[in-house]
Design an enzyme around this catalytic site. Structure first.
Site, PDB file in Angstrom:
ATOM      1  N   ILE A 224       0.809  -1.225   0.000  1.00 40.74           N
ATOM      2  CA  ILE A 224       0.000   0.000   0.000  1.00 40.74           C
ATOM      3  C   ILE A 224       0.846   1.280   0.000  1.00 40.74           C
ATOM      4  CG2 ILE A 224      -1.738   1.325   1.299  1.00 40.74           C
ATOM      5  CD1 ILE A 224      -2.963  -1.180   0.159  1.00 40.74           C
ATOM      6  N   GLU A 243      11.843   6.318   6.873  1.00 43.76           N
ATOM      7  CA  GLU A 243      12.948   5.385   7.121  1.00 43.76           C
ATOM      8  C   GLU A 243      13.427   4.747   5.829  1.00 43.76           C
ATOM      9  OE1 GLU A 243       9.778   4.027   8.971  1.00 43.76           O
ATOM     10  OE2 GLU A 243      10.147   1.884   8.817  1.00 43.76           O
ATOM     11  N   GLY A 341       9.517   0.833  11.767  1.00 45.00           N
ATOM     12  CA  GLY A 341       9.333   2.208  12.245  1.00 45.00           C
ATOM     13  C   GLY A 341       7.878   2.605  12.383  1.00 45.00           C
TER      14      GLY A 341
HETATM   15  N1  COA Z   1      -4.639 -13.207   8.130  1.00 43.42           N
HETATM   16  C1  COA Z   1      -4.007 -14.116   7.361  1.00 43.42           C
HETATM   17  N2  COA Z   1      -3.096 -13.814   6.428  1.00 43.42           N
HETATM   18  C2  COA Z   1      -2.825 -12.498   6.238  1.00 43.42           C
HETATM   19  C3  COA Z   1      -3.443 -11.496   6.993  1.00 43.42           C
HETATM   20  C4  COA Z   1      -4.385 -11.885   7.970  1.00 43.42           C
HETATM   21  N3  COA Z   1      -5.030 -10.988   8.740  1.00 43.42           N
HETATM   22  N4  COA Z   1      -2.978 -10.297   6.580  1.00 43.42           N
HETATM   23  C5  COA Z   1      -2.089 -10.540   5.607  1.00 43.42           C
HETATM   24  N5  COA Z   1      -2.006 -11.875   5.388  1.00 43.42           N
HETATM   25  C6  COA Z   1      -1.161 -12.562   4.409  1.00 43.42           C
HETATM   26  C7  COA Z   1      -1.535 -12.148   2.997  1.00 43.42           C
HETATM   27  O1  COA Z   1      -2.572 -12.962   2.494  1.00 43.42           O
HETATM   28  C8  COA Z   1      -0.227 -12.359   2.272  1.00 43.42           C
HETATM   29  O2  COA Z   1      -0.064 -13.745   2.025  1.00 43.42           O
HETATM   30  P1  COA Z   1       0.621 -14.286   0.675  1.00 43.42           P
HETATM   31  O3  COA Z   1       2.031 -13.776   0.740  1.00 43.42           O
HETATM   32  O4  COA Z   1       0.505 -15.745   0.807  1.00 43.42           O
HETATM   33  O5  COA Z   1      -0.153 -13.669  -0.450  1.00 43.42           O
HETATM   34  C9  COA Z   1       0.839 -11.977   3.305  1.00 43.42           C
HETATM   35  O6  COA Z   1       0.196 -12.129   4.571  1.00 43.42           O
HETATM   36  C10 COA Z   1       1.316 -10.551   3.159  1.00 43.42           C
HETATM   37  O7  COA Z   1       0.203  -9.682   3.253  1.00 43.42           O
HETATM   38  P2  COA Z   1       0.159  -8.283   2.487  1.00 43.42           P
HETATM   39  O8  COA Z   1      -1.121  -7.640   2.842  1.00 43.42           O
HETATM   40  O9  COA Z   1       0.481  -8.470   1.042  1.00 43.42           O
HETATM   41  O10 COA Z   1       1.374  -7.558   3.182  1.00 43.42           O
HETATM   42  P3  COA Z   1       2.204  -6.317   2.730  1.00 43.42           P
HETATM   43  O11 COA Z   1       3.380  -6.760   1.951  1.00 43.42           O
HETATM   44  O12 COA Z   1       1.365  -5.264   2.129  1.00 43.42           O
HETATM   45  O13 COA Z   1       2.750  -5.824   4.157  1.00 43.42           O
HETATM   46  C11 COA Z   1       2.575  -5.672   6.542  1.00 43.42           C
HETATM   47  C12 COA Z   1       1.855  -5.492   5.195  1.00 43.42           C
HETATM   48  C13 COA Z   1       1.688  -5.177   7.652  1.00 43.42           C
HETATM   49  C14 COA Z   1       2.920  -7.121   6.760  1.00 43.42           C
HETATM   50  C15 COA Z   1       3.873  -4.800   6.489  1.00 43.42           C
HETATM   51  O14 COA Z   1       3.509  -3.458   6.310  1.00 43.42           O
HETATM   52  C16 COA Z   1       4.717  -4.947   7.727  1.00 43.42           C
HETATM   53  O15 COA Z   1       5.448  -5.904   7.845  1.00 43.42           O
HETATM   54  N6  COA Z   1       4.658  -3.983   8.660  1.00 43.42           N
HETATM   55  C17 COA Z   1       5.484  -4.050   9.847  1.00 43.42           C
HETATM   56  C18 COA Z   1       5.451  -2.809  10.673  1.00 43.42           C
HETATM   57  C19 COA Z   1       5.631  -1.563   9.870  1.00 43.42           C
HETATM   58  O16 COA Z   1       4.694  -1.094   9.254  1.00 43.42           O
HETATM   59  N7  COA Z   1       6.782  -0.937   9.901  1.00 43.42           N
HETATM   60  C20 COA Z   1       7.046   0.290   9.186  1.00 43.42           C
HETATM   61  C21 COA Z   1       7.855   0.083   7.984  1.00 43.42           C
HETATM   62  S1  COA Z   1       9.412  -0.780   8.324  1.00 43.42           S
END
Ligand code: COA
Length: 437
Positions: A224, A243, A341
């Site tokens: 996103i 970051e 972050g």
């Molecule tokens: N239940 C089950 N599975 C879930 C889920 C849920 N509630 N939410 C996500 N998933 C699965 C998705 O289906 C996807 O699976 P796939 O790889 O088999 O397709 C996988 O998890 C990744 O989900 P996605 O929504 O594509 O993640 P993303 O790449 O957009 O990242 C976060 C989203 C939240 C994981 C990511 O932003 C993150 O790691 N954040 C950590 C903290 C942060 O925001 N730090 C700041 C930046 S470092």
């Protein structure tokens, strides 16, 4: 090259990694700066070494030290988790630090996370003997400054990135010369379906509606935050204090949308501490005076973040419960990523004049079978952003502004942005909890 002592430090990778002893903690340069040649040489020595802790943030190469045959020789300590170490972590073959990105440098400096050997991937020294940390400064620079021994692979293909992003060659114990492209990582998932793209587009439009001209942005990790960038082309005078960033930002800089002119803190600079991207962004940041890389300790300090007026942070989440607790690092007890972050920027944006923190995600996952807005978080899920910190939640169904809202108001707002097929069930649960009456 006329750098004193440079030549005498150049050795083979096999020779350089002999400085690592059993029981040491080794910190690896992270993200696209992973020091692959030195890591391979370190792992080739596995039979001679016991209990070497290997600590780092996200990396994308195969991580040989988590191979089951390395058990007892190496143990990985994840400071943020990516796909290459996730399985090992969740099979009990690696360990994890729940920690804010802004705090890791402090842990290192306070001796709570002492580093014996720091393994770097640097640009060649300039005429004064300074090597750039290149595409990744984050916690690695702090680690190197506090490590007992530093070894480095030096690569002419590592960009020379400006800012507080340099180390003098005299600090290096051994140097291994390499000449190879950096690993490239695209933030755009090639498998994204047309339906998913439409969802991202709706979310991006909602996010864009909350960003004023002159705002300063942070983009977190995931689909996103990067998807929003193409929807900002009509904005003016945006700034960046983040970051990390990726390829998507370059077009906005080239179009003059991002110029940093209105930033109230470090104006006219894109302030960051690493990139995750491809050669496009590596070439762009090379020797570019617009780019100011500093450590995560500085960039992610909520006080520094809040010095940017109209600071908008954009991050994502795995699950959000009806009270607004945000899980972003795990799926139940299974660790998925880390704090990174997220909360640093949520808190910094909250304190910024005109600031706002946004957590944006599709309302469902796995083909609409799982709602990401849930009555209660999964057992063992980690809260990254607490319900007292959360501000704005966005899905493809709209904007839920939770800041300053009661439990009852939050429940209603969150149900409104949940997928329609889960709304009745969410409402029923909220009534059971007496959060809605
Ligand atoms: N239940 C089950 N599975 C879930 C889920 C849920 N509630 N939410 C996500 N998933 C699965 C998705 O289906 C996807 O699976 P796939 O790889 O088999 O397709 C996988 O998890 C990744 O989900 P996605 O929504 O594509 O993640 P993303 O790449 O957009 O990242 C976060 C989203 C939240 C994981 C990511 O932003 C993150 O790691 N954040 C950590 C903290 C942060 O925001 N730090 C700041 C930046 S470092």
């Amino acid at each position: 090259m006329s750098i004193p002592n440079y030549k005498s430090k150049v050795v083979s990778a096999e020779e350089a990694v002999k400085v690592i002893k059993s029981g040491d903690r080794v910190q690896l340069h992270a993200n696209n700066a992973y020091p692959d040649v030195l890591v391979e040489a370190m792992c080739d020595r596995y039979k001679e070494l016991e209990n070497v802790k290997v600590a780092h943030l996200t990396t994308f190469h195969k991580a040989p030290y988590v191979d089951p045959k390395m058990a007892g020789h190496f143990v990985h300590e994840a400071l943020f988790t990516a796909g290459n170490v996730r399985k090992a972590l969740n099979e009990g073959r690696a360990d994890f630090f729940p920690v804010f990105l802004s705090e890791i440098g402090w842990l290192i400096e306070l001796g709570k996370l002492p580093i014996d050997v720091c393994v770097l991937h640097l640009s060649p020294p300039d005429e004064h003997g300074y090597c750039s940390y290149g595409v990744s400064n984050e916690i690695t620079k702090t680690g190197a400054e506090n490590a007992k021994i530093i070894i480095a692979q030096i690569n002419p293909q590592m960009p020379r990135v400006l800012g507080d992003n340099f180390i003098h060659v005299s600090k290096l114990k051994y140097i291994v010369e390499v000449d190879k492209p950096l690993i490239e990582v695209s933030m755009v998932d090639a498998d994204t379906s047309a339906e998913e793209k439409l969802v991202y587009q709706k979310i991006a439009e909602y996010i864009s509606s909350l960003i004023c001209d002159g705002a300063t942005l942070q983009m977190g990790i995931g689909a996103i935050p990067d998807a929003v960038l193409p929807f900002l082309k009509e904005k003016r005078n945006l700034g960046i204090h983040t970051e990390m960033f990726s390829d998507g930002l370059i077009e906005l800089i080239d179009l003059g949308v991002v110029n940093g002119e209105k930033k109230s803190f470090l104006p006219n600079k894109v302030v960051s501490s690493f990139v995750i991207g491809t050669k496009l962004v590596f070439d762009y940041i090379n020797n570019n005076p617009l780019i100011e890389f500093r450590s995560s300790k500085f960039v992610n300090d909520p006080v520094n973040i809040s010095r940017n007026d109209n600071m908008v942070s954009i991050n994502s989440a795995i699950q959000v419960d009806l009270s607004g607790q945000v899980c972003s690092d795990s799926m139940g007890t299974r660790i998925f990523s880390g704090f990174g972050g997220q909360l640093d920027f949520v808190r910094g944006a909250m304190r910024s004049k005109g600031g706002r923190s946004i957590l944006a995600f599709p309302s469902t996952t796995k083909n609409d079978t799982i709602s990401k807005i849930v009555p209660t978080l999964a057992l063992g899920a980690g809260v990254v952003t607490t319900r007292a910190d959360v501000m704005t939640i966005i899905t493809e169904y709209g904007i839920a502004d939770l800041y300053g809202k009661t439990l009852r108001e939050r429940v209603k707002l969150l149900i409104d942005v949940a997928h329609p097929k889960f709304r009745e069930e969410l409402e029923q649960k909220a009534r059971e909890f007496k959060w809605l009456w």
